[in-house]
Design a protein around this motif. Sequence first.
Motif, mmCIF file in Angstrom:
data_model
loop_
_atom_site.group_PDB
_atom_site.id
_atom_site.type_symbol
_atom_site.label_atom_id
_atom_site.label_comp_id
_atom_site.label_asym_id
_atom_site.label_seq_id
_atom_site.Cartn_x
_atom_site.Cartn_y
_atom_site.Cartn_z
ATOM 1 N N ASP A 42 50.942 17.789 24.410
ATOM 2 C CA ASP A 42 50.953 18.063 25.714
ATOM 3 C C ASP A 42 50.344 19.358 25.884
ATOM 4 N N LEU A 43 48.886 19.455 26.397
ATOM 5 C CA LEU A 43 48.315 20.636 26.595
ATOM 6 C C LEU A 43 48.384 21.438 27.917
ATOM 7 N N SER A 44 49.367 20.987 28.732
ATOM 8 C CA SER A 44 49.493 21.468 30.055
ATOM 9 C C SER A 44 49.653 22.815 30.329
ATOM 10 N N ALA A 45 50.473 23.554 29.208
ATOM 11 C CA ALA A 45 50.789 24.839 29.269
ATOM 12 C C ALA A 45 49.638 25.865 28.541
ATOM 13 N N VAL A 46 48.813 25.316 28.100
ATOM 14 C CA VAL A 46 47.546 26.037 27.348
ATOM 15 C C VAL A 46 46.550 26.572 28.351
ATOM 16 N N GLU A 47 46.775 27.909 28.663
ATOM 17 C CA GLU A 47 45.556 28.552 29.626
ATOM 18 C C GLU A 47 44.625 29.574 28.512
ATOM 19 N N GLU A 48 44.893 29.590 27.321
ATOM 20 C CA GLU A 48 43.653 30.122 26.553
ATOM 21 C C GLU A 48 43.425 29.650 25.436
ATOM 22 N N ILE A 49 42.352 29.345 25.151
ATOM 23 C CA ILE A 49 41.880 28.676 23.620
ATOM 24 C C ILE A 49 40.550 29.356 23.179
ATOM 25 N N ASP A 50 40.513 29.661 21.824
ATOM 26 C CA ASP A 50 39.360 30.219 21.086
ATOM 27 C C ASP A 50 39.077 29.113 20.085
ATOM 28 N N CYS A 51 38.050 29.611 19.266
ATOM 29 C CA CYS A 51 37.637 28.697 18.186
ATOM 30 C C CYS A 51 38.571 28.370 17.129
ATOM 31 N N ALA A 52 39.512 29.155 16.879
ATOM 32 C CA ALA A 52 40.602 28.608 15.971
ATOM 33 C C ALA A 52 41.691 27.625 16.613
ATOM 34 N N GLY A 53 41.573 27.849 17.751
ATOM 35 C CA GLY A 53 42.519 26.764 18.659
ATOM 36 C C GLY A 53 41.695 25.662 18.538
ATOM 37 N N LEU A 54 40.576 25.672 18.975
ATOM 38 C CA LEU A 54 39.538 24.486 18.753
ATOM 39 C C LEU A 54 39.785 23.632 17.355
ATOM 40 N N THR A 77 44.143 21.339 30.415
ATOM 41 C CA THR A 77 43.913 22.381 31.225
ATOM 42 C C THR A 77 42.324 22.590 31.374
ATOM 43 N N PRO A 78 41.990 23.323 32.593
ATOM 44 C CA PRO A 78 40.709 23.821 32.758
ATOM 45 C C PRO A 78 40.174 24.473 31.846
ATOM 46 N N PRO A 79 40.723 25.708 31.132
ATOM 47 C CA PRO A 79 40.101 26.311 30.133
ATOM 48 C C PRO A 79 39.856 25.546 28.845
ATOM 49 N N VAL A 80 40.626 24.588 28.659
ATOM 50 C CA VAL A 80 40.614 23.714 27.468
ATOM 51 C C VAL A 80 39.191 22.769 27.745
ATOM 52 N N SER A 81 39.491 22.237 28.737
ATOM 53 C CA SER A 81 38.348 21.097 29.268
ATOM 54 C C SER A 81 36.858 21.920 29.184
ATOM 55 N N ALA A 82 37.010 23.211 29.882
ATOM 56 C CA ALA A 82 35.663 23.810 30.157
ATOM 57 C C ALA A 82 34.993 24.035 28.695
ATOM 58 N N LEU A 83 35.823 24.720 27.898
ATOM 59 C CA LEU A 83 35.590 24.989 26.340
ATOM 60 C C LEU A 83 34.891 23.701 25.684
ATOM 61 N N LEU A 84 35.425 22.648 25.668
ATOM 62 C CA LEU A 84 35.093 21.534 25.209
ATOM 63 C C LEU A 84 33.825 20.773 25.782
ATOM 64 N N GLN A 85 33.907 20.870 27.059
ATOM 65 C CA GLN A 85 32.253 20.598 27.591
ATOM 66 C C GLN A 85 31.302 21.500 27.347
ATOM 67 N N GLN A 86 31.452 22.801 27.234
ATOM 68 C CA GLN A 86 30.618 23.614 27.081
ATOM 69 C C GLN A 86 29.967 23.504 25.754
ATOM 70 N N LEU A 87 30.683 23.305 24.498
ATOM 71 C CA LEU A 87 30.565 23.052 23.353
ATOM 72 C C LEU A 87 29.846 21.569 23.137
ATOM 73 N N GLY A 88 29.940 20.771 24.255
ATOM 74 C CA GLY A 88 29.653 19.258 23.858
ATOM 75 C C GLY A 88 30.484 18.605 23.052
ATOM 76 N N ILE A 89 31.716 18.846 22.737
ATOM 77 C CA ILE A 89 32.411 18.144 21.862
ATOM 78 C C ILE A 89 33.694 17.427 22.435
ATOM 79 N N SER A 90 33.709 17.365 23.876
ATOM 80 C CA SER A 90 34.767 16.680 24.213
ATOM 81 C C SER A 90 34.739 15.225 23.927
ATOM 82 N N VAL A 91 33.863 14.668 23.462
ATOM 83 C CA VAL A 91 33.742 13.027 23.089
ATOM 84 C C VAL A 91 34.475 12.939 21.780
ATOM 85 N N LEU A 92 34.825 13.982 21.087
ATOM 86 C CA LEU A 92 35.403 14.083 19.721
ATOM 87 C C LEU A 92 36.661 14.234 19.695
#
Length: 99
Positions: A42-54, A77-92
């Motif tokens: 459950d990532l619903s509380a995650v508001e901050e993510i960086d490369c280590a989290g990824l 959450t939007p921050p996690v989704s945005a990072l994954l989409q920016q890096l093009g790795i949401s499909v992974l």
Amino acid sequence: MTDSPDQSRQLMLDSALTIYTAADTRLQLLAALHGALEVHLDLSAVEEIDCAGLQLLLATSIEARRHQIALHLEGVTPPVSALLQQLGISVLLPLEGAH
């Protein structure tokens, strides 16, 4: 972490998946995978993510596949989704309920 009789586990991650929380989070993720057939993160509380989290999310996904564990990332959450989409790795990653 919540266990169920069918070896399914639910783990809610805290507000940050960053270099500062990586060591503790890694231990939680490994414990959740150990002996499980299915894990719901459950990532619903995650508001901050960086490369280590990824890296933790990707490594957890790889480890789950290696041990044939069904992994579900829920409440993305939007921050996690945005990072994954920016890096093009949401499909992974097995994303469910992305905002």
